[in-house]
Design an enzyme around this catalytic site. Structure first.
Site, mmCIF file in Angstrom:
data_model
loop_
_atom_site.group_PDB
_atom_site.id
_atom_site.type_symbol
_atom_site.label_atom_id
_atom_site.label_comp_id
_atom_site.label_asym_id
_atom_site.label_seq_id
_atom_site.Cartn_x
_atom_site.Cartn_y
_atom_site.Cartn_z
ATOM 1 N N CYS A 123 49.922 8.451 -52.219
ATOM 2 C CA CYS A 123 49.621 8.552 -53.648
ATOM 3 C C CYS A 123 50.288 9.753 -54.305
ATOM 4 O O CYS A 123 50.908 9.617 -55.367
ATOM 5 C CB CYS A 123 48.110 8.617 -53.869
ATOM 6 S SG CYS A 123 47.242 7.095 -53.451
ATOM 7 N N LYS A 177 43.873 10.263 -64.449
ATOM 8 C CA LYS A 177 44.187 9.945 -63.052
ATOM 9 C C LYS A 177 45.449 10.665 -62.601
ATOM 10 O O LYS A 177 45.486 11.300 -61.534
ATOM 11 C CB LYS A 177 44.347 8.431 -62.895
ATOM 12 C CG LYS A 177 44.908 7.982 -61.551
ATOM 13 C CD LYS A 177 43.991 8.347 -60.390
ATOM 14 C CE LYS A 177 44.550 7.785 -59.080
ATOM 15 N NZ LYS A 177 43.712 8.130 -57.921
ATOM 16 N N THR A 200 46.581 2.700 -60.365
ATOM 17 C CA THR A 200 47.143 3.859 -61.055
ATOM 18 C C THR A 200 48.352 3.433 -61.884
ATOM 19 O O THR A 200 49.327 2.910 -61.347
ATOM 20 C CB THR A 200 47.552 4.938 -60.040
ATOM 21 O OG1 THR A 200 46.405 5.301 -59.259
ATOM 22 C CG2 THR A 200 48.084 6.175 -60.746
#
Length: 449
Positions: free
Chosen positions: A256, A200, A122
């Site tokens: 995350c 994302k 990411t």
């Protein structure tokens, strides 16, 4: 295909195992000696349902192996494609630390013959463009292909994804991805790498928004005439919304969502772009971590300083051992600062591990030991041992009058009704046997949650 997967963290080891199961010849690249040794011996370094068994099977087929060095492994048997799945942890200022990505890509750029390279880590929008400016010969063989794995179902999410997002500059690269992934029965979004990078971040930001929205609603449903379970049940039945990520609790638990929402906000701020909604999502999540402490302050008052608290569960989810952003890491220190003592029990963690994570807290070997003599209980993980326990028996271990704060909204309130304790949660949760009334005061049974 001959595939290398650089970085054997959560995403990397899941991908390596899944691709080997699919039939590719996969080499997982891992520089950490201890992690490499564990993988080579067939032990997965992360906790994920089904992953240990699939890792063992993949090693037995000979289609999966592990190595410490990408360059040397490429010389032996050149890779057709290299996946980069290294971490992008938050830097001190909240931005994404891209040092591991840059190092991995620089190593790939030196390989001959040149493989295709797929970045799955990411990264902020625009990262691929800056990286390819440094390694222009990779541009026609490059894809940014984000992962959308959910902890607890990572293998299924890899093999049967909801979508594939392929950010490429050269259309032939998409054919390489089709060969890599096989006949996936899901939509493909083929776009630029920069748009894929934003996709994302946008996906994780929306999931974070749903969590903070549920927690905001829980605060609004803190009065006896409102039932947060039924509110969220009804809201989630709308097909435009869905139930996923609408469970009130202590906020983001995986690593995350906290880092990606903060990194996206920092990226936007660096470009002079305002993100009021995203900032509010982050603020709600930050404040939610104080739910346990603030509830105990309200219920126990001055007695809080003289009370022992039993914390049931340190993990944020039973099936994940990722503790980097687990709410317990905030809750336990808060309680240590304001109580007479904190005991911590987690069936998946031994006393040494708990002691390292929570200095000053007392690790407990079992549930009853943790509860014995405690004035308050904080439920931080939905362990079956906690949910299915006979609380009429466990309540006798507590110092009366006790308070239970259910930080995961996982206990059934009706099982606690009538016991000598006070039950509190994220929002009000009415027992199934509770009644409310029509406008004229006529009582009727509350719907089952």
């Amino acid at each position: 295909m001959r595939v290398a997967v650089v970085g054997q963290g959560y995403v990397g080891v899941t991908g390596a195992v899944a691709l080997a199961r699919q039939g590719h010849h996969v080499t997982g690249i891992e520089k950490d000696p201890a992690r490499l040794r564990s993988l080579t011996e067939g032990r997965t370094p992360v906790s994920e349902p089904g992953l240990q068994q699939e890792l063992s099977l993949a090693l037995e087929t000979g289609r999966l192996r592990f190595a410490p060095d990408l360059t040397r492994a490429h010389v032996t048997e050149p890779f057709e494609i290299v996946l980069i799945t290294v971490g992008t942890p938050p830097a001190d200022d909240g931005t994404a630390d891209l040092s591991q990505v840059k190092a991995a890509l620089a190593e790939v750029a030196e390989l001959l013959p040149a493989p295709h390279v797929v970045l799955k880590s990411t990264v902020p929008p625009g990262t691929s463009e800056r990286l390819m400016a440094q390694h222009p010969r990779l541009c026609e063989r490059y894809a940014y292909n984000p992962e959308f794995l959910n902890q607890g179902s990572a293998l299924d999410d890899w093999t049967t994804p909801s979508r594939v997002v392929a950010g490429v500059w050269a259309r032939p690269v998409t054919e390489v991805l089709h060969t890599l992934y096989g006949a996936l029965a899901c939509p493909w979004v083929v776009t630029t790498p920069t748009t894929a990078e934003m996709t994302k971040y946008a996906s994780n930001a929306f999931l974070a928004t749903k969590i903070s929205f549920a927690n905001e609603c829980a605060r609004l449903c803190a009065t006896p005439d409102l039932n947060i379970d039924q509110v969220m049940q009804a809201v989630g039945l709308d097909p435009r919304i869905g139930h996923a990520f609408l469970q009130p609790g202590l906020g983001f638990g995986d690593s995350c969502l906290p880092k990606d929402t903060t990194a996206l906000a920092r990226w936007a701020a660096s470009r002079g772009l305002a993100t009021p909604l995203l900032n509010a999502v982050i603020d709600v999540n930050r404040d939610q971590a104080a739910l346990v402490r603030d509830t105990l302050r309200q219920e126990l008052g001055a007695d809080l300083a003289r009370s022992e608290v039993a914390v049931l569960g340190a993990r944020y989810e039973p099936w994940s051992d990722d503790m980097r952003a687990a709410p317990s890491r905030t809750v336990v220190p808060q309680l240590l600062a304001e109580t007479a003592g904190v005991r911590v029990w987690d069936p998946a963690m031994d006393a040494d591990e708990l002691g390292r994570l929570f200095p000053g807290a007392r690790p407990c070997p079992d549930l009853r030991t943790a509860l014995r003599g405690a004035r308050a209980v904080a439920v931080l993980t939905e362990w079956p041992e906690t949910i299915e326990a006979d609380w009429s028996v466990l309540a006798t271990e507590l110092a009366a009058p006790a308070v239970i704060v259910d930080g995961k909204n996982c206990l059934l309130p009706e099982r606690l009704a009538g016991l000598p304790l006070t039950y509190r949660s994220a929002g009000n949760r009415l027992p199934e046997r509770a009644t409310t009334s029509f406008g004229d005061g006529t009582p009727y049974p509350a719907p089952s949650a």
